[in-house]
Design a protein around this motif. Structure first.
Motif, PDB file in Angstrom:
ATOM      1  N   SER A 227       0.835  -1.200   0.000  1.00  0.00           N
ATOM      2  CA  SER A 227       0.000   0.000   0.000  1.00  0.00           C
ATOM      3  C   SER A 227       0.873   1.255   0.000  1.00  0.00           C
ATOM      4  CB  SER A 227      -0.916   0.004   1.234  1.00  0.00           C
ATOM      5  OG  SER A 227      -1.491   1.277   1.429  1.00  0.00           O
ATOM      6  N   GLN A 228       0.729   2.065  -1.039  1.00  0.00           N
ATOM      7  CA  GLN A 228       1.457   3.331  -1.093  1.00  0.00           C
ATOM      8  C   GLN A 228       0.996   4.269   0.006  1.00  0.00           C
ATOM      9  OE1 GLN A 228       4.038   3.910  -2.841  1.00  0.00           O
ATOM     10  NE2 GLN A 228       3.883   3.252  -4.974  1.00  0.00           N
ATOM     11  N   ALA A 229      -0.313   4.220   0.333  1.00  0.00           N
ATOM     12  CA  ALA A 229      -0.844   5.073   1.391  1.00  0.00           C
ATOM     13  C   ALA A 229      -0.231   4.712   2.739  1.00  0.00           C
ATOM     14  CB  ALA A 229      -2.368   4.954   1.445  1.00  0.00           C
ATOM     15  N   ALA A 230      -0.080   3.418   2.989  1.00  0.00           N
ATOM     16  CA  ALA A 230       0.545   2.985   4.244  1.00  0.00           C
ATOM     17  C   ALA A 230       2.004   3.425   4.294  1.00  0.00           C
ATOM     18  CB  ALA A 230       0.437   1.473   4.388  1.00  0.00           C
ATOM     19  N   LEU A 231       2.723   3.301   3.186  1.00  0.00           N
ATOM     20  CA  LEU A 231       4.123   3.720   3.149  1.00  0.00           C
ATOM     21  C   LEU A 231       4.274   5.210   3.428  1.00  0.00           C
ATOM     22  CD1 LEU A 231       5.539   1.725   0.108  1.00  0.00           C
ATOM     23  CD2 LEU A 231       6.146   1.417   2.521  1.00  0.00           C
ATOM     24  N   ALA A 232       3.314   5.993   2.961  1.00  0.00           N
ATOM     25  CA  ALA A 232       3.359   7.427   3.226  1.00  0.00           C
ATOM     26  C   ALA A 232       3.226   7.704   4.721  1.00  0.00           C
ATOM     27  CB  ALA A 232       2.254   8.136   2.450  1.00  0.00           C
ATOM     28  N   VAL A 233       2.341   6.965   5.385  1.00  0.00           N
ATOM     29  CA  VAL A 233       2.170   7.114   6.834  1.00  0.00           C
ATOM     30  C   VAL A 233       3.441   6.683   7.559  1.00  0.00           C
ATOM     31  CG1 VAL A 233       0.876   6.329   8.852  1.00  0.00           C
ATOM     32  CG2 VAL A 233      -0.330   6.823   6.721  1.00  0.00           C
ATOM     33  N   ALA A 234       4.013   5.541   7.154  1.00  0.00           N
ATOM     34  CA  ALA A 234       5.230   5.040   7.786  1.00  0.00           C
ATOM     35  C   ALA A 234       6.391   6.020   7.627  1.00  0.00           C
ATOM     36  CB  ALA A 234       5.597   3.678   7.200  1.00  0.00           C
ATOM     37  N   SER A 235       6.526   6.594   6.439  1.00  0.00           N
ATOM     38  CA  SER A 235       7.590   7.573   6.203  1.00  0.00           C
ATOM     39  C   SER A 235       7.409   8.796   7.083  1.00  0.00           C
ATOM     40  CB  SER A 235       7.605   7.987   4.727  1.00  0.00           C
ATOM     41  OG  SER A 235       7.877   6.888   3.888  1.00  0.00           O
ATOM     42  N   GLN A 236       6.157   9.225   7.230  1.00  0.00           N
ATOM     43  CA  GLN A 236       5.854  10.353   8.111  1.00  0.00           C
ATOM     44  C   GLN A 236       6.227  10.026   9.556  1.00  0.00           C
ATOM     45  OE1 GLN A 236       1.709  11.484   8.118  1.00  0.00           O
ATOM     46  NE2 GLN A 236       1.926  12.777   9.914  1.00  0.00           N
ATOM     47  N   ASN A 237       5.969   8.794   9.960  1.00  0.00           N
ATOM     48  CA  ASN A 237       6.297   8.402  11.325  1.00  0.00           C
ATOM     49  C   ASN A 237       7.798   8.362  11.569  1.00  0.00           C
ATOM     50  OD1 ASN A 237       3.757   8.150  12.563  1.00  0.00           O
ATOM     51  ND2 ASN A 237       3.416   6.171  11.575  1.00  0.00           N
ATOM     52  N   ALA A 238       8.560   7.988  10.547  1.00  0.00           N
ATOM     53  CA  ALA A 238      10.017   8.009  10.687  1.00  0.00           C
ATOM     54  C   ALA A 238      10.499   9.445  10.918  1.00  0.00           C
ATOM     55  CB  ALA A 238      10.672   7.418   9.441  1.00  0.00           C
ATOM     56  N   LEU A 239       9.959  10.378  10.144  1.00  0.00           N
ATOM     57  CA  LEU A 239      10.317  11.784  10.318  1.00  0.00           C
ATOM     58  C   LEU A 239       9.861  12.299  11.676  1.00  0.00           C
ATOM     59  CD1 LEU A 239       9.405  13.156   6.768  1.00  0.00           C
ATOM     60  CD2 LEU A 239      11.696  12.852   7.728  1.00  0.00           C
ATOM     61  N   ARG A 240       8.658  11.920  12.057  1.00  0.00           N
ATOM     62  CA  ARG A 240       8.081  12.379  13.321  1.00  0.00           C
ATOM     63  C   ARG A 240       8.937  11.967  14.512  1.00  0.00           C
ATOM     64  NH1 ARG A 240       1.791  11.142  15.119  1.00  0.00           N
ATOM     65  NH2 ARG A 240       1.873  12.124  17.180  1.00  0.00           N
ATOM     66  N   ASN A 241       9.539  10.788  14.412  1.00  0.00           N
ATOM     67  CA  ASN A 241      10.339  10.265  15.515  1.00  0.00           C
ATOM     68  C   ASN A 241      11.842  10.400  15.303  1.00  0.00           C
ATOM     69  OD1 ASN A 241       8.391   8.783  17.548  1.00  0.00           O
ATOM     70  ND2 ASN A 241       7.591   8.332  15.507  1.00  0.00           N
ATOM     71  N   GLY A 242      12.230  11.110  14.245  1.00  0.00           N
ATOM     72  CA  GLY A 242      13.638  11.392  14.006  1.00  0.00           C
ATOM     73  C   GLY A 242      14.482  10.169  13.723  1.00  0.00           C
ATOM     74  N   LEU A 243      13.901   9.178  13.036  1.00  0.00           N
ATOM     75  CA  LEU A 243      14.604   7.925  12.759  1.00  0.00           C
ATOM     76  C   LEU A 243      15.040   7.899  11.293  1.00  0.00           C
ATOM     77  CD1 LEU A 243      12.174   5.629  14.752  1.00  0.00           C
ATOM     78  CD2 LEU A 243      14.460   6.375  15.446  1.00  0.00           C
ATOM     79  N   LYS A 244      16.337   7.763  11.082  1.00  0.00           N
ATOM     80  CA  LYS A 244      16.894   7.894   9.740  1.00  0.00           C
ATOM     81  C   LYS A 244      17.479   6.599   9.194  1.00  0.00           C
ATOM     82  CE  LYS A 244      18.004  12.766  10.545  1.00  0.00           C
ATOM     83  NZ  LYS A 244      19.080  13.810  10.546  1.00  0.00           N
ATOM     84  N   ASN A 245      17.399   5.511   9.962  1.00  0.00           N
ATOM     85  CA  ASN A 245      18.030   4.261   9.512  1.00  0.00           C
ATOM     86  C   ASN A 245      17.014   3.264   8.971  1.00  0.00           C
ATOM     87  OD1 ASN A 245      17.174   4.215  12.257  1.00  0.00           O
ATOM     88  ND2 ASN A 245      18.297   2.332  12.627  1.00  0.00           N
ATOM     89  N   VAL A 246      15.900   3.785   8.430  1.00  0.00           N
ATOM     90  CA  VAL A 246      14.881   2.946   7.799  1.00  0.00           C
ATOM     91  C   VAL A 246      14.658   3.426   6.372  1.00  0.00           C
ATOM     92  CG1 VAL A 246      12.544   2.039   7.902  1.00  0.00           C
ATOM     93  CG2 VAL A 246      13.757   2.585  10.021  1.00  0.00           C
ATOM     94  N   THR A 247      14.709   2.485   5.419  1.00  0.00           N
ATOM     95  CA  THR A 247      14.400   2.769   4.022  1.00  0.00           C
ATOM     96  C   THR A 247      13.051   2.143   3.696  1.00  0.00           C
ATOM     97  OG1 THR A 247      16.739   2.750   3.420  1.00  0.00           O
ATOM     98  CG2 THR A 247      15.136   2.448   1.635  1.00  0.00           C
TER      99      THR A 247
END
Length: 288
Positions: free
Chosen positions: A153-173
């Motif tokens: 799901s592209q929509a789910a990936l968008a949420v996950a990417s936002q959560n990475a930014l929200r929590n300052g996590l940079k080691n997830v692709t």
């Protein structure tokens, strides 16, 4: 149906708890939604029960209670859910992260520590990441790990990417992929983790509670809820490093079958782990 109520914080909580009497967590639901409407922590409710919210806050709270009455999940109403040590955005495009899934995170961290005495940075693949809960929890605990999180799901990936930014996590692709389809061979991983769909399409629980509002594609699998787990277990062997480990969540009644499946496929050290309620929840195996 709920009607707009006025009064103090204490009075609003009492009213809302009565309105949500069909919920197993009526008081907690009321507290969370009032905290959200007030933009305050729950502790504020207990410290200042005599305070009177503004009319705008009261109207918003009443509207939230009305939506909760018809079953809309609190997490979707608030747009967020706590998981592990993180606060995650959630939408109807993603599953709501649940406490029992934290077991998968605990086991992955424990097994990595046990088998990685030199504490080398590990490579991890999270299949069907949804809101990113599992991948981001691991990333927060192990900043040196390189984690790939996939979803169809592209929509789910968008949420996950936002959560990475929200929590300052940079080691997830984040990668758009239908399970392993876009994972490039010969890429291999130390850990593969997943909370895949595992519910039978005829399961009566699909018409109950919060799951009525969650994406069915993230809940339901063919072959009595087994097909996606079978797909992952069979194909993971091509993407695990020697002694790499697969861990996946499954239904409370799928433990013996999951163990048998991994044994049949040639995994070693196969075991099923129970959640805090004593239910089979996560099965894992090692590929040698």
């Amino acid at each position: 149906m709920a009607q707009t109520m006025t009064g103090t914080i204490g009075q609003l909580l009492t009213w809302a708890t009565g309105e949500l009497s069909d919920s197993e967590s009526a008081r907690l639901d009321a507290e969370l939604l009032l905290s959200y409407a007030l933009r305050k922590d729950r502790s504020y409710l207990f410290t200042w029960p005599e305070r009177i919210p503004s009319q705008e806050q009261t109207v918003q709270f009443s509207a939230l209670i009305k939506k909760r009455q018809v079953g809309e999940p609190v997490a979707y109403l608030m747009g967020e859910q706590g998981f592990w040590t993180l606060n995650l955005s959630v939408t109807p495009a993603t599953l709501i992260p649940r406490p029992e899934t934290e077991l998968l995170v605990e086991l992955a961290l424990a097994k990595a520590q046990l088998t990685n005495a030199d504490a080398k940075p590990l490579t991890v693949l999270d299949l069907g990441t949804g809101s990113g809960a599992i991948a981001l929890a691991l990333a927060a605990e192990q900043p040196s790990w390189q984690i790939t999180a996939t979803d169809y799901s592209q929509a789910a990936l968008a949420v996950a990417s936002q959560n990475a930014l929200r929590n300052g996590l940079k080691n997830v692709t984040f990668l758009h992929s239908d399970w392993f389809t876009n994972i490039q061979v010969p890429q291999k991983f130390d850990l593969i983790v997943s909370n895949p769909p595992y519910i039978d399409e005829h399961d009566e629980h699909l018409s109950q509670g919060d799951v009525r509002f969650e994406p069915s594609s993230a809940l339901v699998a063919a072959n009595c809820g087994r097909s996606d787990i079978e797909n992952i277990a069979r194909n993971a062997t091509e993407f695990l490093k020697p002694n790499g480990r697969l861990l996946f969540e499954h239904g409370y009644n799928q433990g013996p079958w999951a163990v048998a499946l991994l044994n049949e496929l040639g995994y070693s050290n196969v075991q099923c782990n129970q959640d805090f309620g004593g239910r089979d929840r996560v099965t894992q195996g090692q590929w040698q």
